[in-house]
Design a protein around this motif. Structure first.
Motif, mmCIF file in Angstrom:
data_model
loop_
_atom_site.group_PDB
_atom_site.id
_atom_site.type_symbol
_atom_site.label_atom_id
_atom_site.label_comp_id
_atom_site.label_asym_id
_atom_site.label_seq_id
_atom_site.Cartn_x
_atom_site.Cartn_y
_atom_site.Cartn_z
ATOM 1 N N LYS A 119 1.878 -4.248 -9.444
ATOM 2 C CA LYS A 119 1.749 -5.244 -8.377
ATOM 3 C C LYS A 119 3.114 -5.663 -7.847
ATOM 4 C CE LYS A 119 -0.033 -9.705 -6.980
ATOM 5 N NZ LYS A 119 -0.636 -10.985 -7.398
ATOM 6 N N SER A 120 4.055 -5.897 -8.771
ATOM 7 C CA SER A 120 5.395 -6.289 -8.326
ATOM 8 C C SER A 120 5.978 -5.243 -7.387
ATOM 9 C CB SER A 120 6.329 -6.445 -9.522
ATOM 10 O OG SER A 120 5.678 -7.103 -10.580
ATOM 11 N N THR A 121 5.804 -3.969 -7.774
ATOM 12 C CA THR A 121 6.339 -2.887 -6.955
ATOM 13 C C THR A 121 5.661 -2.856 -5.585
ATOM 14 O OG1 THR A 121 6.605 -1.631 -8.990
ATOM 15 C CG2 THR A 121 6.808 -0.410 -6.932
ATOM 16 N N ALA A 122 4.352 -3.022 -5.576
ATOM 17 C CA ALA A 122 3.589 -2.956 -4.335
ATOM 18 C C ALA A 122 3.966 -4.113 -3.409
ATOM 19 C CB ALA A 122 2.093 -2.996 -4.639
ATOM 20 N N VAL A 123 4.060 -5.289 -4.000
ATOM 21 C CA VAL A 123 4.382 -6.463 -3.183
ATOM 22 C C VAL A 123 5.782 -6.323 -2.588
ATOM 23 C CG1 VAL A 123 4.884 -8.932 -3.297
ATOM 24 C CG2 VAL A 123 2.818 -8.034 -4.375
ATOM 25 N N ALA A 124 6.704 -5.818 -3.416
ATOM 26 C CA ALA A 124 8.070 -5.637 -2.923
ATOM 27 C C ALA A 124 8.112 -4.668 -1.753
ATOM 28 C CB ALA A 124 8.965 -5.132 -4.053
ATOM 29 N N ALA A 125 7.152 -3.722 -1.726
ATOM 30 C CA ALA A 125 7.126 -2.729 -0.651
ATOM 31 C C ALA A 125 6.253 -3.200 0.507
ATOM 32 C CB ALA A 125 6.616 -1.398 -1.198
ATOM 33 N N GLY A 126 5.713 -4.398 0.398
ATOM 34 C CA GLY A 126 4.901 -4.940 1.484
ATOM 35 C C GLY A 126 3.522 -4.314 1.595
ATOM 36 N N LEU A 127 3.006 -3.799 0.490
ATOM 37 C CA LEU A 127 1.699 -3.148 0.533
ATOM 38 C C LEU A 127 0.580 -4.135 0.247
ATOM 39 C CD1 LEU A 127 2.703 0.007 -1.501
ATOM 40 C CD2 LEU A 127 2.198 -0.068 0.954
ATOM 41 N N LYS A 128 -0.591 -3.808 0.761
ATOM 42 C CA LYS A 128 -1.766 -4.631 0.476
ATOM 43 C C LYS A 128 -2.222 -4.372 -0.955
ATOM 44 C CE LYS A 128 -5.856 -3.784 2.605
ATOM 45 N NZ LYS A 128 -6.810 -3.817 3.736
ATOM 46 N N THR A 129 -2.607 -5.414 -1.683
ATOM 47 C CA THR A 129 -3.078 -5.224 -3.055
ATOM 48 C C THR A 129 -4.493 -5.762 -3.208
ATOM 49 O OG1 THR A 129 -2.180 -7.355 -3.788
ATOM 50 C CG2 THR A 129 -0.761 -5.446 -4.036
ATOM 51 N N PHE A 130 -5.165 -5.208 -4.214
ATOM 52 C CA PHE A 130 -6.541 -5.598 -4.512
ATOM 53 C C PHE A 130 -6.648 -5.668 -6.024
ATOM 54 C CE2 PHE A 130 -11.139 -4.009 -4.926
ATOM 55 C CZ PHE A 130 -11.689 -5.266 -4.674
ATOM 56 N N GLN A 131 -7.152 -6.790 -6.555
ATOM 57 C CA GLN A 131 -7.146 -6.982 -8.011
ATOM 58 C C GLN A 131 -8.508 -7.418 -8.531
ATOM 59 O OE1 GLN A 131 -3.495 -9.702 -7.562
ATOM 60 N NE2 GLN A 131 -3.102 -8.648 -9.494
ATOM 61 N N LYS A 141 -20.313 -4.529 -6.932
ATOM 62 C CA LYS A 141 -20.715 -4.239 -5.548
ATOM 63 C C LYS A 141 -19.605 -4.634 -4.568
ATOM 64 C CE LYS A 141 -24.517 -4.789 -2.308
ATOM 65 N NZ LYS A 141 -23.571 -5.005 -1.195
ATOM 66 N N GLU A 142 -18.981 -5.788 -4.836
ATOM 67 C CA GLU A 142 -17.927 -6.257 -3.935
ATOM 68 C C GLU A 142 -16.767 -5.262 -3.905
ATOM 69 O OE1 GLU A 142 -19.106 -8.294 -6.565
ATOM 70 O OE2 GLU A 142 -20.646 -8.978 -5.154
ATOM 71 N N SER A 143 -16.386 -4.773 -5.109
ATOM 72 C CA SER A 143 -15.286 -3.822 -5.187
ATOM 73 C C SER A 143 -15.631 -2.545 -4.435
ATOM 74 C CB SER A 143 -14.984 -3.482 -6.645
ATOM 75 O OG SER A 143 -14.646 -4.636 -7.364
ATOM 76 N N VAL A 198 -3.022 2.846 1.933
ATOM 77 C CA VAL A 198 -3.789 1.763 2.550
ATOM 78 C C VAL A 198 -3.976 0.570 1.623
ATOM 79 C CG1 VAL A 198 -4.959 3.140 4.287
ATOM 80 C CG2 VAL A 198 -5.927 2.981 1.994
ATOM 81 N N CYS A 199 -3.931 0.807 0.320
ATOM 82 C CA CYS A 199 -4.096 -0.319 -0.595
ATOM 83 C C CYS A 199 -3.648 0.074 -1.995
ATOM 84 C CB CYS A 199 -5.571 -0.742 -0.634
ATOM 85 S SG CYS A 199 -5.858 -2.240 -1.595
ATOM 86 N N VAL A 200 -3.121 -0.893 -2.743
ATOM 87 C CA VAL A 200 -2.781 -0.679 -4.152
ATOM 88 C C VAL A 200 -3.716 -1.546 -4.982
ATOM 89 C CG1 VAL A 200 -1.037 -1.016 -5.930
ATOM 90 C CG2 VAL A 200 -0.384 -0.116 -3.686
ATOM 91 N N VAL A 201 -4.515 -0.890 -5.824
ATOM 92 C CA VAL A 201 -5.462 -1.612 -6.661
ATOM 93 C C VAL A 201 -4.850 -1.744 -8.053
ATOM 94 C CG1 VAL A 201 -7.807 -1.681 -7.557
ATOM 95 C CG2 VAL A 201 -7.342 -0.578 -5.358
#
Length: 312
Positions: free
Chosen positions: A49-61, A68-70, A27-30
């Motif tokens: 991140k490069s790997t996740a983006v290449a696979a079209g995954l949602k990222t969170f950094q 609290k936000e995280s 569901v997400c790559v942090v």
RNA sequence: CGCGGGGUGGAGCAGCCUGGUAGCUCGCAAGGCUCAUAACCUUGAGGUCAUGCGUUCAAAUCGCAUCCCCGCAA
């Protein structure tokens, strides 16, 4: 299972790729925020991140995973499992409690040996015969959670921290797949670590790369193999930093008693340097700001000769 | 715009400051010496001095710009 993957470093990439292929719902790559790093301080993203983006995954950094936000963001993901691999931030209990099933971590050692940031390096520096990966339940204290699965491999004489890491990152990815299976089946058990056998493997510092020629040739040889790729073993030559990438321990008996760091031979056979006990052949070197080169080329270009002393 | 080093025959380097014949060590080729050799001696091939523009009678060398490589720091 719905999985959130936490990872940043090179080491975590095969695990992420295995997860992508596994068919679980990622569901997400942090991963760590993009930072200015490297020469000229350009902004770089993590390998994960490069790997996740290449696979079209949602990222969170997030800057801070404990904020609290995280926490709110992670809760909304409604995950079954957190998979944490070389992420680079410490978790709070509140974050660890979020996944429905559990948070797990891949650690590059045979726990309880080598808790900490540089397990692979210390295994080689300490002349261990075996290394490995562990998959464990994540608890608050770093690398101290109970182990779910563990697998070891032999450390070969030809291994360096770089080659060993490369083996372990793929081994870790395989073991992660096994772990997902037993977690899915509820057929795993949690093995508490024996606290008496804990060895710490703290992050390496620059000075861990400094060669003390008073040490034995074997110890220096292991240091050279173990402190790669950073900080790299180094000494000094005519006031400049000299990195040493590859060495051989030699059984040589000179006809005088050399001081530690003294070059006793510099010819076609190699660069032979006296250590506190034994001798080392320096096979691959790099002078400050120069290129990495063989001992042969170093001798030719820098007029290295017997009697020169390394270390200053 | 974080700091700094570098790009010169196949390899590693010197020369640059103080412009004026392309240098050193090694490798390579041929020949010689030797019982022999990774040793030694002779000779030889091989370079648009990263790229472009500029200054100059003259640029590897001085100036500006570009490309590439590397160390530190993070």
């Amino acid at each position: 299972m719905k999985i959130v993957f936490f990872g940043s470093a090179h080491f975590a990439v095969p695990a992420l790729q295995a997860l992508i292929k596994s068919g679980h719902e990622l569901v997400c790559v942090v991963t760590q925020p993009d930072k200015k790093r490297g020469r000229h301080l350009h902004v770089c993203e993590t390998d994960v991140k490069s790997t996740a983006v290449a696979a079209g995954l949602k990222t969170f950094q997030p800057e801070n995973i404990k904020s609290k936000e995280s926490v709110d963001f992670l809760k909304k993901l409604d995950a079954d499992l957190f998979v944490i691999v070389a992420y680079g931030q410490i978790f709070s209990q509140e974050v660890l409690d979020i996944p429905r099933v559990m948070p797990i971590n891949i650690h590059a050692s045979l726990l309880p040996r080598y808790r900490g940031a540089a397990p692979i390096n210390w295994a080689i520096i300490n002349a261990d015969k075996k290394a490995g990966v562990s998959i464990m339940y994540v608890s608050l204290k770093t690398d101290s959670g109970p182990v779910i699965l563990q697998e070891g491999i032999r450390i070969e004489d030809s291994d360096t921290a770089v080659t060993l890491e490369d083996k372990l990152r793929y081994l870790g990815a395989e073991l992660l797949m096994d772990a997902l299976k037993v977690i899915d089946d509820r057929s795993y058990c949690l093995l508490e670590q024996d606290e008496d056998k804990v060895i710490l493997a703290p992050k390496l510092r620059k000075e861990d790369g400094l060669i003390d020629w008073g040490e034995s040739a074997t110890a220096i040889h292991n240091q050279v193999r173990g402190v790669l790729p950073w900080p790299g073993a180094f000494t000094f030559f005519r006031g400049k930093m000299l990195k040493v990438f590859q060495t051989d321990v030699l059984p040589i008996f000179p006809n005088h008693k050399p001081v530690p760091g003294e070059v006793i031979r510099a010819d076609k056979h190699g660069i032979v340097v006296a250590c506190g006990r034994g001798f080392l052949n320096l096979k691959e070197l790099q002078l400050e700001a120069g290129k990495r080169m063989s001992g042969q080329n170093f001798i030719i270009g820098h007029r290295l000769k017997p009697g020169d002393v390394l270390g200053k």
